[in-house]
Design a protein around this motif. Structure first.
Motif, PDB file in Angstrom:
ATOM      1  N   GLY A  98    -129.292 -84.039 -23.023  1.00 31.36           N
ATOM      2  CA  GLY A  98    -129.598 -83.755 -21.908  1.00 31.36           C
ATOM      3  C   GLY A  98    -128.531 -83.188 -20.702  1.00 31.36           C
ATOM      4  N   TYR A  99    -127.721 -82.155 -21.103  1.00 29.76           N
ATOM      5  CA  TYR A  99    -126.927 -81.772 -20.206  1.00 29.76           C
ATOM      6  C   TYR A  99    -127.173 -79.984 -20.755  1.00 29.76           C
ATOM      7  CZ  TYR A  99    -123.148 -79.223 -17.192  1.00 29.76           C
ATOM      8  OH  TYR A  99    -122.718 -78.458 -16.811  1.00 29.76           O
ATOM      9  N   THR A 100    -127.806 -79.262 -19.937  1.00 31.33           N
ATOM     10  CA  THR A 100    -127.838 -77.888 -20.836  1.00 31.33           C
ATOM     11  C   THR A 100    -127.151 -77.481 -19.086  1.00 31.33           C
ATOM     12  OG1 THR A 100    -130.704 -78.476 -18.958  1.00 31.33           O
ATOM     13  CG2 THR A 100    -129.811 -78.376 -21.451  1.00 31.33           C
ATOM     14  N   TYR A 101    -126.859 -75.793 -18.985  1.00 33.48           N
ATOM     15  CA  TYR A 101    -126.988 -75.049 -17.791  1.00 33.48           C
ATOM     16  C   TYR A 101    -126.761 -73.582 -17.625  1.00 33.48           C
ATOM     17  CZ  TYR A 101    -123.706 -72.929 -14.409  1.00 33.48           C
ATOM     18  OH  TYR A 101    -123.107 -72.561 -13.105  1.00 33.48           O
ATOM     19  N   TYR A 102    -127.864 -73.244 -16.737  1.00 37.70           N
ATOM     20  CA  TYR A 102    -127.913 -71.805 -17.042  1.00 37.70           C
ATOM     21  C   TYR A 102    -127.794 -70.942 -15.871  1.00 37.70           C
ATOM     22  CZ  TYR A 102    -131.576 -74.572 -19.710  1.00 37.70           C
ATOM     23  OH  TYR A 102    -132.380 -75.143 -20.802  1.00 37.70           O
ATOM     24  N   ALA A 103    -128.169 -69.276 -16.768  1.00 37.95           N
ATOM     25  CA  ALA A 103    -127.436 -68.569 -15.370  1.00 37.95           C
ATOM     26  C   ALA A 103    -128.739 -68.083 -14.492  1.00 37.95           C
ATOM     27  CB  ALA A 103    -127.006 -66.996 -16.115  1.00 37.95           C
ATOM     28  N   ASP A 104    -128.013 -68.217 -13.537  1.00 34.34           N
ATOM     29  CA  ASP A 104    -128.726 -67.995 -12.199  1.00 34.34           C
ATOM     30  C   ASP A 104    -130.162 -66.681 -12.966  1.00 34.34           C
ATOM     31  OD1 ASP A 104    -126.424 -68.379  -9.445  1.00 34.34           O
ATOM     32  OD2 ASP A 104    -127.581 -69.501 -10.442  1.00 34.34           O
ATOM     33  N   PRO A 105    -130.044 -65.820 -13.330  1.00 28.44           N
ATOM     34  CA  PRO A 105    -131.555 -64.663 -13.543  1.00 28.44           C
ATOM     35  C   PRO A 105    -132.523 -65.682 -14.325  1.00 28.44           C
ATOM     36  CG  PRO A 105    -129.185 -63.761 -13.708  1.00 28.44           C
ATOM     37  CD  PRO A 105    -128.854 -65.154 -13.733  1.00 28.44           C
ATOM     38  N   VAL A 106    -131.832 -66.805 -15.459  1.00 26.16           N
ATOM     39  CA  VAL A 106    -132.989 -67.350 -15.982  1.00 26.16           C
ATOM     40  C   VAL A 106    -133.252 -68.591 -16.026  1.00 26.16           C
ATOM     41  CG1 VAL A 106    -132.032 -65.861 -18.220  1.00 26.16           C
ATOM     42  CG2 VAL A 106    -130.867 -68.516 -18.004  1.00 26.16           C
ATOM     43  N   LYS A 107    -132.725 -68.992 -14.896  1.00 25.24           N
ATOM     44  CA  LYS A 107    -133.314 -70.389 -14.108  1.00 25.24           C
ATOM     45  C   LYS A 107    -135.066 -70.261 -14.307  1.00 25.24           C
ATOM     46  CE  LYS A 107    -128.897 -72.499 -11.675  1.00 25.24           C
ATOM     47  NZ  LYS A 107    -128.553 -72.383 -11.257  1.00 25.24           N
ATOM     48  N   GLY A 108    -135.338 -71.686 -14.119  1.00 22.49           N
ATOM     49  CA  GLY A 108    -136.627 -71.613 -15.087  1.00 22.49           C
ATOM     50  C   GLY A 108    -137.619 -71.010 -15.772  1.00 22.49           C
ATOM     51  N   ARG A 109    -137.187 -70.059 -16.129  1.00 15.29           N
ATOM     52  CA  ARG A 109    -137.695 -69.826 -17.664  1.00 15.29           C
ATOM     53  C   ARG A 109    -137.315 -69.309 -18.051  1.00 15.29           C
ATOM     54  NH1 ARG A 109    -137.451 -63.708 -17.159  1.00 15.29           N
ATOM     55  NH2 ARG A 109    -135.272 -64.236 -16.681  1.00 15.29           N
ATOM     56  N   PHE A 110    -135.946 -69.669 -18.600  1.00 14.16           N
ATOM     57  CA  PHE A 110    -135.746 -69.895 -20.348  1.00 14.16           C
ATOM     58  C   PHE A 110    -135.032 -71.433 -20.155  1.00 14.16           C
ATOM     59  CE2 PHE A 110    -133.527 -65.839 -21.209  1.00 14.16           C
ATOM     60  CZ  PHE A 110    -134.853 -64.558 -21.026  1.00 14.16           C
ATOM     61  N   SER A 111    -135.224 -72.223 -21.642  1.00 13.60           N
ATOM     62  CA  SER A 111    -134.461 -73.328 -21.866  1.00 13.60           C
ATOM     63  C   SER A 111    -134.354 -73.510 -23.129  1.00 13.60           C
ATOM     64  CB  SER A 111    -136.007 -74.587 -21.918  1.00 13.60           C
ATOM     65  OG  SER A 111    -135.833 -75.683 -22.194  1.00 13.60           O
ATOM     66  N   ILE A 112    -133.164 -73.778 -23.297  1.00 13.86           N
ATOM     67  CA  ILE A 112    -132.116 -74.458 -24.547  1.00 13.86           C
ATOM     68  C   ILE A 112    -131.856 -75.313 -24.630  1.00 13.86           C
ATOM     69  CG2 ILE A 112    -130.465 -74.895 -22.992  1.00 13.86           C
ATOM     70  CD1 ILE A 112    -128.438 -73.598 -24.992  1.00 13.86           C
ATOM     71  N   SER A 113    -132.453 -76.186 -26.363  1.00 14.80           N
ATOM     72  CA  SER A 113    -132.603 -76.776 -26.734  1.00 14.80           C
ATOM     73  C   SER A 113    -132.113 -76.714 -28.110  1.00 14.80           C
ATOM     74  CB  SER A 113    -133.898 -77.923 -26.680  1.00 14.80           C
ATOM     75  OG  SER A 113    -134.426 -76.640 -27.698  1.00 14.80           O
ATOM     76  N   GLN A 114    -131.873 -77.961 -28.385  1.00 14.32           N
ATOM     77  CA  GLN A 114    -130.959 -78.454 -29.755  1.00 14.32           C
ATOM     78  C   GLN A 114    -131.289 -79.656 -30.686  1.00 14.32           C
ATOM     79  OE1 GLN A 114    -126.761 -79.740 -29.306  1.00 14.32           O
ATOM     80  NE2 GLN A 114    -125.925 -78.534 -30.807  1.00 14.32           N
ATOM     81  N   ASP A 115    -131.681 -78.971 -32.146  1.00 13.47           N
ATOM     82  CA  ASP A 115    -131.957 -80.467 -32.857  1.00 13.47           C
ATOM     83  C   ASP A 115    -131.028 -80.721 -34.030  1.00 13.47           C
ATOM     84  OD1 ASP A 115    -135.323 -80.295 -35.203  1.00 13.47           O
ATOM     85  OD2 ASP A 115    -133.823 -81.598 -34.291  1.00 13.47           O
ATOM     86  N   ASN A 116    -130.957 -81.930 -34.294  1.00 14.09           N
ATOM     87  CA  ASN A 116    -129.201 -82.293 -34.657  1.00 14.09           C
ATOM     88  C   ASN A 116    -130.212 -83.077 -35.849  1.00 14.09           C
ATOM     89  OD1 ASN A 116    -127.913 -80.779 -33.196  1.00 14.09           O
ATOM     90  ND2 ASN A 116    -127.240 -82.164 -32.627  1.00 14.09           N
ATOM     91  N   ALA A 117    -131.526 -82.983 -35.691  1.00 13.89           N
ATOM     92  CA  ALA A 117    -132.184 -84.393 -36.528  1.00 13.89           C
ATOM     93  C   ALA A 117    -131.698 -83.728 -38.103  1.00 13.89           C
ATOM     94  CB  ALA A 117    -133.288 -84.319 -36.307  1.00 13.89           C
TER      95      ALA A 117
END
Length: 126
Positions: free
Chosen positions: A55-74
């Motif tokens: 649940g911890y993510t961090y975004y650079a200001d130019p992409v906030k609200g437009r980009f989304s990072i996620s991870q699948d470790n299943a």
């Protein structure tokens, strides 16, 4: 040593979307910091987004609200994603997936990462 292979780049018109994928092997997912970086011609590599812990993510200001990072470790191959929406011409760059050990410091500092993918080109036309 972590091996990273990106895919999903391409060409799109402004306002469009792309999803980048990065298959990671050779590490324990929860023990690493994962991130996306980009480098445009003539510019330095810059951090885009990072993820570690659940649940911890961090975004650079130019992409906030437009980009989304996620991870699948299943599954056996851990996969990192970057969903990019509302793309702009200034998002044009080579995008790199990166991994590094968890630690302290700014999460989008490239020096935090010790494994890099080969990069995938993203081109956004106006």
């Amino acid at each position: 040593q972590v091996q990273l292979v990106e895919s999903g780049g391409g060409s799109v018109q402004a306002g469009g979307s792309l999803r980048l994928s990065c298959v990671a092997s050779g590490y324990t997912g929860s023990s690493y910091l994962m991130g996306w970086f980009r480098q445009a011609p003539g510019k330095e590599r810059e951090g885009v987004a990072a993820i570690y812990s659940v649940g911890y993510t961090y975004y650079a200001d130019p992409v906030k609200g437009r980009f989304s990072i996620s991870q699948d470790n299943a599954n056996a191959k851990n996969t990192l994603y970057l969903q990019m929406n509302s793309l702009k011409p200034e998002d044009t760059a080579i995008y790199y997936c990166a991994a590094g050990p968890r630690g302290t410091g700014y999460v989008l500092n490239p020096s935090r990462y010790n494994s890099w993918g080969q990069g995938t080109q993203v081109t956004v036309s106006s």
